[in-house]
Design a protein around this motif. Structure first.
Motif, PDB file in Angstrom:
ATOM      1  N   ALA A   1       0.840  -1.193   0.000  1.00  0.00           N
ATOM      2  CA  ALA A   1       0.000   0.000   0.000  1.00  0.00           C
ATOM      3  C   ALA A   1       0.879   1.248   0.000  1.00  0.00           C
ATOM      4  CB  ALA A   1      -0.924   0.001   1.219  1.00  0.00           C
ATOM      5  N   VAL A   2       0.423   2.295  -0.666  1.00  0.00           N
ATOM      6  CA  VAL A   2       1.211   3.521  -0.749  1.00  0.00           C
ATOM      7  C   VAL A   2       0.805   4.537   0.313  1.00  0.00           C
ATOM      8  CG1 VAL A   2       1.735   3.251  -3.184  1.00  0.00           C
ATOM      9  CG2 VAL A   2      -0.328   4.489  -2.506  1.00  0.00           C
ATOM     10  N   GLY A   3      -0.001   4.118   1.279  1.00  0.00           N
ATOM     11  CA  GLY A   3      -0.370   4.998   2.364  1.00  0.00           C
ATOM     12  C   GLY A   3      -1.654   4.543   3.020  1.00  0.00           C
ATOM     13  N   PHE A   4      -2.053   5.257   4.040  1.00  0.00           N
ATOM     14  CA  PHE A   4      -3.361   4.979   4.630  1.00  0.00           C
ATOM     15  C   PHE A   4      -3.892   6.229   5.300  1.00  0.00           C
ATOM     16  CE2 PHE A   4      -2.899   4.847   9.232  1.00  0.00           C
ATOM     17  CZ  PHE A   4      -1.538   4.656   9.415  1.00  0.00           C
ATOM     18  N   VAL A   5      -5.215   6.279   5.416  1.00  0.00           N
ATOM     19  CA  VAL A   5      -5.877   7.398   6.080  1.00  0.00           C
ATOM     20  C   VAL A   5      -6.915   6.849   7.040  1.00  0.00           C
ATOM     21  CG1 VAL A   5      -5.534   9.038   4.196  1.00  0.00           C
ATOM     22  CG2 VAL A   5      -7.575   7.597   4.205  1.00  0.00           C
TER      23      VAL A   5
ATOM     24  N   THR B   1      20.939   8.773   3.503  1.00  0.00           N
ATOM     25  CA  THR B   1      20.481   8.519   4.863  1.00  0.00           C
ATOM     26  C   THR B   1      19.729   9.724   5.415  1.00  0.00           C
ATOM     27  OG1 THR B   1      22.335   7.021   5.269  1.00  0.00           O
ATOM     28  CG2 THR B   1      21.204   7.904   7.204  1.00  0.00           C
ATOM     29  N   GLU B   2      20.219  10.931   5.142  1.00  0.00           N
ATOM     30  CA  GLU B   2      19.537  12.145   5.585  1.00  0.00           C
ATOM     31  C   GLU B   2      18.144  12.247   4.969  1.00  0.00           C
ATOM     32  OE1 GLU B   2      23.286  15.227   6.310  1.00  0.00           O
ATOM     33  OE2 GLU B   2      22.272  15.162   4.360  1.00  0.00           O
ATOM     34  N   VAL B   3      18.055  11.932   3.691  1.00  0.00           N
ATOM     35  CA  VAL B   3      16.766  11.996   2.998  1.00  0.00           C
ATOM     36  C   VAL B   3      15.798  10.961   3.578  1.00  0.00           C
ATOM     37  CG1 VAL B   3      15.609  11.594   0.791  1.00  0.00           C
ATOM     38  CG2 VAL B   3      17.718  12.942   0.865  1.00  0.00           C
ATOM     39  N   VAL B   4      16.283   9.747   3.794  1.00  0.00           N
ATOM     40  CA  VAL B   4      15.437   8.684   4.334  1.00  0.00           C
ATOM     41  C   VAL B   4      14.978   9.023   5.750  1.00  0.00           C
ATOM     42  CG1 VAL B   4      15.455   6.286   5.131  1.00  0.00           C
ATOM     43  CG2 VAL B   4      16.376   6.864   2.884  1.00  0.00           C
ATOM     44  N   ARG B   5      15.881   9.572   6.551  1.00  0.00           N
ATOM     45  CA  ARG B   5      15.519   9.949   7.927  1.00  0.00           C
ATOM     46  C   ARG B   5      14.411  10.997   7.923  1.00  0.00           C
ATOM     47  NH1 ARG B   5      20.314  10.926   9.697  1.00  0.00           N
ATOM     48  NH2 ARG B   5      20.602   8.937  10.771  1.00  0.00           N
ATOM     49  N   ALA B   6      14.514  11.971   7.038  1.00  0.00           N
ATOM     50  CA  ALA B   6      13.489  13.016   6.952  1.00  0.00           C
ATOM     51  C   ALA B   6      12.162  12.445   6.476  1.00  0.00           C
ATOM     52  CB  ALA B   6      13.956  14.130   6.022  1.00  0.00           C
ATOM     53  N   LEU B   7      12.223  11.557   5.498  1.00  0.00           N
ATOM     54  CA  LEU B   7      11.008  10.925   4.988  1.00  0.00           C
ATOM     55  C   LEU B   7      10.302  10.155   6.096  1.00  0.00           C
ATOM     56  CD1 LEU B   7      10.591   9.008   1.664  1.00  0.00           C
ATOM     57  CD2 LEU B   7       9.915   7.932   3.800  1.00  0.00           C
ATOM     58  N   ALA B   8      11.070   9.393   6.883  1.00  0.00           N
ATOM     59  CA  ALA B   8      10.489   8.569   7.938  1.00  0.00           C
ATOM     60  C   ALA B   8       9.868   9.409   9.047  1.00  0.00           C
ATOM     61  CB  ALA B   8      11.558   7.652   8.522  1.00  0.00           C
ATOM     62  N   ARG B   9      10.272  10.661   9.146  1.00  0.00           N
ATOM     63  CA  ARG B   9       9.687  11.558  10.140  1.00  0.00           C
ATOM     64  C   ARG B   9       8.443  12.263   9.611  1.00  0.00           C
ATOM     65  NH1 ARG B   9      15.492  14.153  12.023  1.00  0.00           N
ATOM     66  NH2 ARG B   9      16.056  12.538  13.527  1.00  0.00           N
ATOM     67  N   GLY B  10       8.054  11.926   8.395  1.00  0.00           N
ATOM     68  CA  GLY B  10       6.811  12.453   7.849  1.00  0.00           C
ATOM     69  C   GLY B  10       6.955  13.651   6.946  1.00  0.00           C
ATOM     70  N   ARG B  11       8.166  13.972   6.510  1.00  0.00           N
ATOM     71  CA  ARG B  11       8.387  15.117   5.644  1.00  0.00           C
ATOM     72  C   ARG B  11       8.022  14.788   4.200  1.00  0.00           C
ATOM     73  NH1 ARG B  11       8.670  19.390   8.586  1.00  0.00           N
ATOM     74  NH2 ARG B  11      10.332  20.485   7.455  1.00  0.00           N
TER      75      ARG B  11
ATOM     76  N   ALA C   1      15.939   1.404  -5.175  1.00  0.00           N
ATOM     77  CA  ALA C   1      16.647   0.417  -5.986  1.00  0.00           C
ATOM     78  C   ALA C   1      17.660  -0.351  -5.136  1.00  0.00           C
ATOM     79  CB  ALA C   1      17.354   1.096  -7.158  1.00  0.00           C
ATOM     80  N   LYS C   2      18.395   0.346  -4.283  1.00  0.00           N
ATOM     81  CA  LYS C   2      19.399  -0.304  -3.439  1.00  0.00           C
ATOM     82  C   LYS C   2      18.775  -1.306  -2.467  1.00  0.00           C
ATOM     83  CE  LYS C   2      23.162   3.122  -3.100  1.00  0.00           C
ATOM     84  NZ  LYS C   2      23.909   3.997  -2.154  1.00  0.00           N
ATOM     85  N   LEU C   3      17.633  -0.913  -1.898  1.00  0.00           N
ATOM     86  CA  LEU C   3      17.022  -1.719  -0.851  1.00  0.00           C
ATOM     87  C   LEU C   3      15.974  -2.696  -1.374  1.00  0.00           C
ATOM     88  CD1 LEU C   3      16.544   1.065   1.862  1.00  0.00           C
ATOM     89  CD2 LEU C   3      18.461  -0.516   1.579  1.00  0.00           C
ATOM     90  N   GLY C   4      15.642  -2.597  -2.661  1.00  0.00           N
ATOM     91  CA  GLY C   4      14.634  -3.482  -3.226  1.00  0.00           C
ATOM     92  C   GLY C   4      13.239  -3.177  -2.714  1.00  0.00           C
ATOM     93  N   LEU C   5      12.946  -1.896  -2.478  1.00  0.00           N
ATOM     94  CA  LEU C   5      11.654  -1.477  -1.953  1.00  0.00           C
ATOM     95  C   LEU C   5      10.827  -0.838  -3.060  1.00  0.00           C
ATOM     96  CD1 LEU C   5      12.916   0.039   1.409  1.00  0.00           C
ATOM     97  CD2 LEU C   5      12.016  -2.254   0.993  1.00  0.00           C
ATOM     98  N   ARG C   6       9.502  -0.910  -2.919  1.00  0.00           N
ATOM     99  CA  ARG C   6       8.624  -0.497  -4.007  1.00  0.00           C
ATOM    100  C   ARG C   6       8.164   0.951  -3.935  1.00  0.00           C
ATOM    101  NH1 ARG C   6       4.562  -5.479  -3.360  1.00  0.00           N
ATOM    102  NH2 ARG C   6       5.078  -4.957  -1.189  1.00  0.00           N
ATOM    103  N   ASN C   7       8.123   1.524  -2.753  1.00  0.00           N
ATOM    104  CA  ASN C   7       7.615   2.890  -2.637  1.00  0.00           C
ATOM    105  C   ASN C   7       8.136   3.543  -1.370  1.00  0.00           C
ATOM    106  OD1 ASN C   7       5.753   2.157  -0.411  1.00  0.00           O
ATOM    107  ND2 ASN C   7       4.674   1.031  -2.022  1.00  0.00           N
TER     108      ASN C   7
ATOM    109  N   VAL D   1      10.061   2.498   2.314  1.00  0.00           N
ATOM    110  CA  VAL D   1      11.323   3.113   2.738  1.00  0.00           C
ATOM    111  C   VAL D   1      11.189   3.615   4.178  1.00  0.00           C
ATOM    112  CG1 VAL D   1      12.922   5.026   2.367  1.00  0.00           C
ATOM    113  CG2 VAL D   1      12.030   3.754   0.405  1.00  0.00           C
ATOM    114  N   ALA D   2      10.051   4.235   4.512  1.00  0.00           N
ATOM    115  CA  ALA D   2       9.832   4.713   5.876  1.00  0.00           C
ATOM    116  C   ALA D   2       9.813   3.556   6.865  1.00  0.00           C
ATOM    117  CB  ALA D   2       8.526   5.502   5.949  1.00  0.00           C
ATOM    118  N   ALA D   3       9.140   2.469   6.495  1.00  0.00           N
ATOM    119  CA  ALA D   3       9.110   1.297   7.372  1.00  0.00           C
ATOM    120  C   ALA D   3      10.521   0.749   7.586  1.00  0.00           C
ATOM    121  CB  ALA D   3       8.207   0.225   6.765  1.00  0.00           C
ATOM    122  N   TRP D   4      11.295   0.689   6.514  1.00  0.00           N
ATOM    123  CA  TRP D   4      12.678   0.210   6.610  1.00  0.00           C
ATOM    124  C   TRP D   4      13.493   1.105   7.535  1.00  0.00           C
ATOM    125  CZ3 TRP D   4      17.422   2.343   5.604  1.00  0.00           C
ATOM    126  CH2 TRP D   4      18.511   1.457   5.506  1.00  0.00           C
TER     127      TRP D   4
END
Length: 211
Positions: free
Chosen positions: A99-103, A155-165, A190-196, A200-203
């Motif tokens: 899933a690409v998100g939830f509400v 890593t900086e980009v992923v950290r920001a994404l996981a915080r909801g940015r 591509a590196k992590l083999g993730l789809r969306n 990435v946030a879950a990872w």
């Protein structure tokens, strides 16, 4: 071009409410409704909507099974899970299924519309007040078993994404262009083999990068 949406919920009143909210927008059209999971899969495969909104609890197939069915294969469909539970392990399972998100059903019309538009554009909705809390709640306590295979900037980009940015907020925070942020996220997937970006946030939470 109008965003084509399929609604899947076993309650007719809920489907009617979602339809009213979405079709009040000039760029969104509801192309079908399904009363259970199996019908949702059948209609989605036939109608090929841009976004499917799927309830987490439905007869015959639940939202996780619907998500897994529609996101599998070479031509996946985008699914946003809709739930009444903000800390529900079924939602986490749906995100892991693709899933690409939830509400939340009571989150209000604006968030629902935002989720649909984000899913259509590939910029999946990750709400700081909902998704990040869910991921943090369910993240394992153990540290990652292997080194993180990302560059410092990734890593900086992923950290920001996981915080909801959002992508634009990440670009502003890190003084990058929007296209550069999207490029970094594409390389990370591509590196992590993730789809969306939700995966990435879950990872990131699983590897303790979001704290």
């Amino acid at each position: 071009m109008s965003i084509r949406v399929l609604l899947a919920d076993d309650q007719a009143m809920v489907r009617g409410g979602l339809r009213m909210i979405l079709e009040d927008q000039p760029d969104i059209t509801v192309v079908g409704e399904a009363a259970d999971g199996a019908e949702a899969v059948e209609l989605a495969r036939r109608l090929r909507p841009d976004v499917t909104l799927a309830d987490i609890r439905m007869p015959r197939l639940d939202g996780i099974e619907v998500t897994r069915a529609l996101t599998a294969g070479p031509d996946p469909l985008r699914v946003v899970v809709v739930t009444t539970f903000d800390l529900d392990e079924y939602v986490y399972g749906a995100l892991r299924a693709g899933a690409v998100g939830f509400v939340l059903k009571d989150a209000g019309p604006a968030l629902l519309v935002e989720a649909v538009r984000a899913a259509r554009s590939g910029d999946a909705l990750i709400s700081p007040s909902v998704t990040v809390r869910l991921l943090a709640h369910l993240a394992p306590a153990a540290p990652p078993r292997a080194p993180v295979p990302l560059t410092e900037r990734e890593t900086e980009v992923v950290r920001a994404l996981a915080r909801g940015r959002t992508n634009q907020e990440i670009a502003d925070d890190l003084f990058l262009s929007l296209s550069t942020v999207k490029s970094h996220l594409s390389h990370v997937q591509a590196k992590l083999g993730l789809r969306n970006r939700v995966e990435v946030a879950a990872w990131a939470w699983e590897h303790r990068l979001a704290g």
